[in-house]
Motif scaffolding. Structure first.
Motif, PDB file in Angstrom:
ATOM      1  N   LYS A  58       0.868  -1.181   0.000  1.00 10.55           N
ATOM      2  CA  LYS A  58       0.000   0.000   0.000  1.00 10.55           C
ATOM      3  C   LYS A  58       0.909   1.238   0.000  1.00 10.55           C
ATOM      4  N   THR A  59       0.329   2.392  -0.261  1.00 10.69           N
ATOM      5  CA  THR A  59       1.091   3.641  -0.353  1.00 10.69           C
ATOM      6  C   THR A  59       1.992   3.849   0.863  1.00 10.69           C
ATOM      7  N   GLY A  60       3.256   4.168   0.591  1.00 10.01           N
ATOM      8  CA  GLY A  60       4.198   4.488   1.669  1.00 10.01           C
ATOM      9  C   GLY A  60       4.902   3.284   2.247  1.00 10.01           C
ATOM     10  N   GLN A  61       4.494   2.078   1.853  1.00  6.46           N
ATOM     11  CA  GLN A  61       5.126   0.884   2.407  1.00  6.46           C
ATOM     12  C   GLN A  61       6.354   0.493   1.590  1.00  6.46           C
ATOM     13  N   ARG A  62       7.240  -0.302   2.225  1.00  4.66           N
ATOM     14  CA  ARG A  62       8.456  -0.764   1.543  1.00  4.66           C
ATOM     15  C   ARG A  62       8.685  -2.239   1.832  1.00  4.66           C
ATOM     16  N   VAL A  63       9.379  -2.899   0.908  1.00  9.72           N
ATOM     17  CA  VAL A  63       9.696  -4.310   1.126  1.00  9.72           C
ATOM     18  C   VAL A  63      11.162  -4.553   0.757  1.00  9.72           C
ATOM     19  N   ASP A 121       8.213  -2.942   5.631  1.00  9.03           N
ATOM     20  CA  ASP A 121       7.928  -1.773   6.453  1.00  9.03           C
ATOM     21  C   ASP A 121       6.520  -1.341   6.067  1.00  9.03           C
ATOM     22  N   LEU A 122       5.560  -1.753   6.909  1.00  8.06           N
ATOM     23  CA  LEU A 122       4.153  -1.484   6.597  1.00  8.06           C
ATOM     24  C   LEU A 122       3.665  -0.218   7.294  1.00  8.06           C
ATOM     25  N   ARG A 123       4.634   0.563   7.774  1.00  8.29           N
ATOM     26  CA  ARG A 123       4.319   1.801   8.493  1.00  8.29           C
ATOM     27  C   ARG A 123       3.591   1.507   9.798  1.00  8.29           C
ATOM     28  N   LEU A 124       3.925   0.373  10.385  1.00 15.96           N
ATOM     29  CA  LEU A 124       3.396   0.044  11.709  1.00 15.96           C
ATOM     30  C   LEU A 124       4.574   0.184  12.669  1.00 15.96           C
TER      31      LEU A 124
END
Ligand code: ZN
Length: 291
Positions: A58-63, A121-124
């Protein structure tokens, strides 16, 4: 032709498919890292794998995908963002092995024994991370195995790198995922079509586009195209992020670096950008560790 990715979902919303062309970005990455042919094929497959995984965010996430094996390449790191930005490197770029059954021996270069770690990095608050052993060291099968085992979504992945002695000619791949409640009949049909479609590398060599790869895979199964997104080789490094990384080394390490040399050079492993820090700057950063 531009690098891009196409994402579709079947009309019953139970199977999704992604396919991408990454020739331009893989070519750039291989030039930047001066990879030898077998390492180029490994990096090319891994970058396409990253692009496919990035499209599920989703927007803003990284893998981040880390392949760590017992072969001469040792390690491949690829990172992708929801924006279509991809970057990656291999620990040992100068690896060239003899062809195996007429194909570039990626598993021989990466190693048949090793681990794939996927970190998101799911922004959690916490990073999400999962690790599986290599299935074959061929990258596509390893990623499919990870998605099926660790994320519990039965998946099939195909990746191709078509090279001539002059360099990279075409790279890309596909990813198919059965979402919860998918019907066995549809899965069987997809598996059959994957079996029939041939090697991804050969299809790329024929000039097949992502849309055509998906048509071959999903032929006869009704689906909707959700998006078409551009892909690009783009590094997220910056002086600010480099400072953060230096600070994370800790006060002692930073002070000893500052004492060692007048100027410390930090090179980004992904893009080779150089960041220079003077002794005074390092001492300043060492002070920030306290806060
Ligand atoms: Zn960089």
């Amino acid at each position: 032709m531009e690098d891009y990715l196409v994402r579709i979902i079947t009309k019953d919303a139970r199977v999704r498919g992604l396919a991408c062309i990454t020739t331009g970005l893989v070519e750039k990455a291989c030039l930047r890292h001066d990879t030898y042919p077998t390492a180029s094929a490994a990096l090319g497959r891994a970058l396409s794998a990253g692009a496919l995984m990035g499209a599920l965010l989703k927007t803003g996430q990284r893998v981040a995908l880390k392949f760590a094996g017992n072969g001469p390449i040792r390690k491949i790191i690829v990172e992708a963002e929801s924006t279509g930005a991809v970057r990656g490197y291999v620990a040992e770029p100068h690896v060239e092995l003899p062809l195996k059954e007429g194909k570039l021996d990626v598993a021989g270069a990466l190693g048949r024994t090793g681990f794939l770690t996927v970190t998101k990095d799911l922004r959690l608050k916490e990073l999400y991370s999962g690790t599986v052993q290599f299935y074959s060291g061929e990258i596509a099968e390893d990623l499919a195995y990870y998605l099926t085992e660790s994320e519990q979504l039965p998946s099939a992945v195909g990746l191709g790198v078509y090279m001539e002695p002059t360099g990279i000619c075409a790279t890309g791949g596909f990813l198919i995922q059965a979402l919860p409640y998918s019907e066995e009949e549809v899965i069987d049909r997809l598996m059959e079509q994957i079996g029939k479609m041939g090697f991804v590398t050969d299809l790329l060599r024929e000039g097949k586009r992502p849309e055509e790869l998906l048509e071959l895979l999903f032929g006869g199964i009704p689906y909707d195209t959700i998006e078409k997104r551009p892909l690009a080789l783009r590094c997220s490094c910056s002086r600010e992020r480099t400072e953060e990384a230096l600070i994370s080394l800790g006060k002692e390490e930073l002070t000893s670096l500052a004492n060692e040399k007048d100027r410390t050079e930090v090179v980004c492993q992904f893009c080779h950008e150089r960041y220079l820090f003077s002794r005074e700057e390092l001492e300043c950063l060492a002070k920030e560790v306290m806060h």
